[in-house]
Design a protein around this motif. Sequence first.
Motif, short mmCIF file in Angstrom:
data_model
loop_
_atom_site.label_atom_id
_atom_site.label_comp_id
_atom_site.label_asym_id
_atom_site.label_seq_id
_atom_site.Cartn_x
_atom_site.Cartn_y
_atom_site.Cartn_z
N ASP A 179 12.86 7.83 -2.96
CA ASP A 179 11.94 7.45 -4.11
C ASP A 179 10.57 7.16 -3.24
OD1 ASP A 179 10.34 6.10 -6.04
OD2 ASP A 179 11.66 4.36 -6.14
N ASP A 180 9.41 7.84 -3.58
CA ASP A 180 8.22 7.84 -3.12
C ASP A 180 7.20 6.83 -3.35
OD1 ASP A 180 8.84 9.90 -1.35
OD2 ASP A 180 7.97 11.44 -2.58
N ASP A 181 7.96 6.11 -4.76
CA ASP A 181 7.05 4.89 -5.11
C ASP A 181 6.65 3.95 -4.31
OD1 ASP A 181 7.14 6.54 -7.63
OD2 ASP A 181 8.53 5.25 -8.51
N ASP A 182 7.48 3.62 -3.10
CA ASP A 182 7.05 2.64 -2.38
C ASP A 182 6.08 3.07 -0.97
OD1 ASP A 182 9.21 4.14 -1.25
OD2 ASP A 182 10.26 2.25 -0.90
N GLU A 183 5.84 4.27 -1.40
CA GLU A 183 4.91 4.86 -0.08
C GLU A 183 3.51 4.93 -0.39
OE1 GLU A 183 7.09 8.49 1.10
OE2 GLU A 183 8.56 7.39 1.77
N GLY A 184 2.71 5.06 0.71
CA GLY A 184 1.31 5.61 0.67
C GLY A 184 1.06 6.84 1.62
N ARG A 185 0.03 7.14 1.82
CA ARG A 185 -0.28 8.10 2.69
C ARG A 185 -1.27 7.85 3.71
NH1 ARG A 185 2.38 12.64 1.45
NH2 ARG A 185 1.36 14.05 2.72
N LEU A 186 -1.12 8.14 4.83
CA LEU A 186 -2.02 7.51 6.23
C LEU A 186 -2.21 8.74 6.97
CD1 LEU A 186 -1.57 4.50 8.28
CD2 LEU A 186 -1.56 6.79 9.44
N THR A 187 -3.62 8.87 7.18
CA THR A 187 -4.36 9.63 8.21
C THR A 187 -4.99 8.71 9.57
OG1 THR A 187 -4.84 11.31 6.50
CG2 THR A 187 -6.04 11.36 8.78
N ARG A 237 -0.90 -1.09 22.44
CA ARG A 237 -0.64 -1.52 21.12
C ARG A 237 -1.92 -2.35 20.74
NH1 ARG A 237 4.58 -5.42 19.56
NH2 ARG A 237 2.94 -7.07 19.63
N VAL A 238 -2.37 -2.00 19.33
CA VAL A 238 -3.47 -3.06 18.77
C VAL A 238 -3.20 -3.31 17.60
CG1 VAL A 238 -4.40 -0.67 17.86
CG2 VAL A 238 -5.85 -2.69 18.25
N ASP A 239 -3.31 -4.66 17.33
CA ASP A 239 -3.29 -5.18 16.05
C ASP A 239 -3.80 -4.46 14.86
OD1 ASP A 239 -2.05 -7.46 17.09
OD2 ASP A 239 -3.65 -8.70 17.01
N ALA A 240 -3.03 -4.12 14.15
CA ALA A 240 -3.58 -3.30 12.62
C ALA A 240 -4.56 -4.17 11.71
CB ALA A 240 -2.29 -2.77 12.05
N ASP A 241 -3.89 -5.19 10.82
CA ASP A 241 -4.63 -6.00 9.81
C ASP A 241 -5.13 -4.81 8.96
OD1 ASP A 241 -5.65 -8.10 8.73
OD2 ASP A 241 -7.43 -7.85 9.80
N PHE A 242 -4.41 -4.07 8.26
CA PHE A 242 -4.73 -3.19 7.01
C PHE A 242 -3.44 -3.23 6.26
CE2 PHE A 242 -2.82 0.01 9.72
CZ PHE A 242 -2.01 0.82 9.09
N SER A 243 -3.83 -2.77 4.92
CA SER A 243 -2.78 -2.87 3.99
C SER A 243 -2.87 -1.64 3.21
CB SER A 243 -3.02 -4.19 2.94
OG SER A 243 -2.60 -5.14 3.45
N LEU A 244 -1.59 -0.98 2.92
CA LEU A 244 -1.65 0.20 2.06
C LEU A 244 -0.79 0.13 0.92
CD1 LEU A 244 -2.18 3.34 1.91
CD2 LEU A 244 -0.20 3.70 3.38
N ASP A 255 3.27 10.35 4.66
CA ASP A 255 3.94 9.29 4.09
C ASP A 255 4.25 8.27 4.76
OD1 ASP A 255 3.86 10.47 1.32
OD2 ASP A 255 5.68 11.60 1.79
N VAL A 256 3.95 7.17 4.42
CA VAL A 256 4.44 5.95 5.11
C VAL A 256 4.67 4.81 4.14
CG1 VAL A 256 3.02 6.32 7.11
CG2 VAL A 256 1.90 4.86 5.35
N PRO A 257 5.56 3.54 4.70
CA PRO A 257 5.69 2.73 3.91
C PRO A 257 4.58 1.98 3.28
CG PRO A 257 6.89 2.55 5.54
CD PRO A 257 6.01 3.33 5.90
N ALA A 258 4.52 1.57 1.80
CA ALA A 258 3.13 0.60 1.36
C ALA A 258 3.55 -0.64 1.87
CB ALA A 258 3.08 1.12 -0.16
#
Length: 303
Positions: free
Chosen positions: A31-39, A141-148, A98-101
Amino acid sequence: MRRQIWAGLTVAGLALSLAGCEWWFSFGSDDDDDEGRLTLALADAPVDDLAALTVTVLGVELKPDGDDSVTFIDDAPREIDLLSLQNGTTATLIDDEDVPADDYDWVRLILSDDGDAHTAEGRDGGTYSVVVPASFESGLRVDADFSLDEGDAIALTLDFDVRRSLYASSGVAADYELRPTLRLVENDNVGAIVGTVDSSTLIQTACDTPQDYAGLVYVYEGGNVTPNDLGGVPEPMVTAVVSDADNPGTYTYYAGLLPAGDYTVSYSCDRDDLEVDESLSFRVPVSVAVRAGVERELNLDGT
């Protein structure tokens, strides 16, 4: 680059597992509904005494807040010259995958731990060995602090600050130690400051040998900041090399990947040693606002 999940696997274990293998693991659901896309791209800025700094990249690991980490691994290790990634040039690490939302906690750049995986090329023509000390592996490793959100896409850039990361080695294992300093930005939220540094009123008066070193432009977060050196307080968010390599006699700089906001820009032709607390001579501090998606032109002179 192929998507992988390596929950709980150490960097060292990952490097061993890659030898002679090509892996692919999918998420547990179709199920791709719980995913977004990341570059995700990698960038850097030039330093003074090196012509190239080549690192061997194995992949990238991302940690969603509510899920196991997700790792992207190249089919083969990639050798990337960090010093070629400047003035808006980047190397793509993850290309619209694709990565988890989710909310994200951190991003880790995975470098090879082979003894000859990383090298530096000096402007003197010499080639020098580079190691990442074990005690600084966490520095990758770097803190991310973003939402998808579900169905959305996001583009990020990982800024590998070589000027803050490369040190003369304290041991005999290599010529340099790489103690990585990383910064993660969302591409839609950043701009740049670009311009010239006047030769007659600044370069020629401040620099003893501008053909060898024409100084740095320092960019500090916030307006009306009193400039200080690297490692000082306040410390610049970004430093930009001043050079006339593209057009002899016309000195330019490029300070990119700046989140939208207010900044103070200054210039110094004093050499800045990261490991020494110095009193540098700064010129023409100027307050400037940066807008997302805009290259703000700021020409510096001594008048």
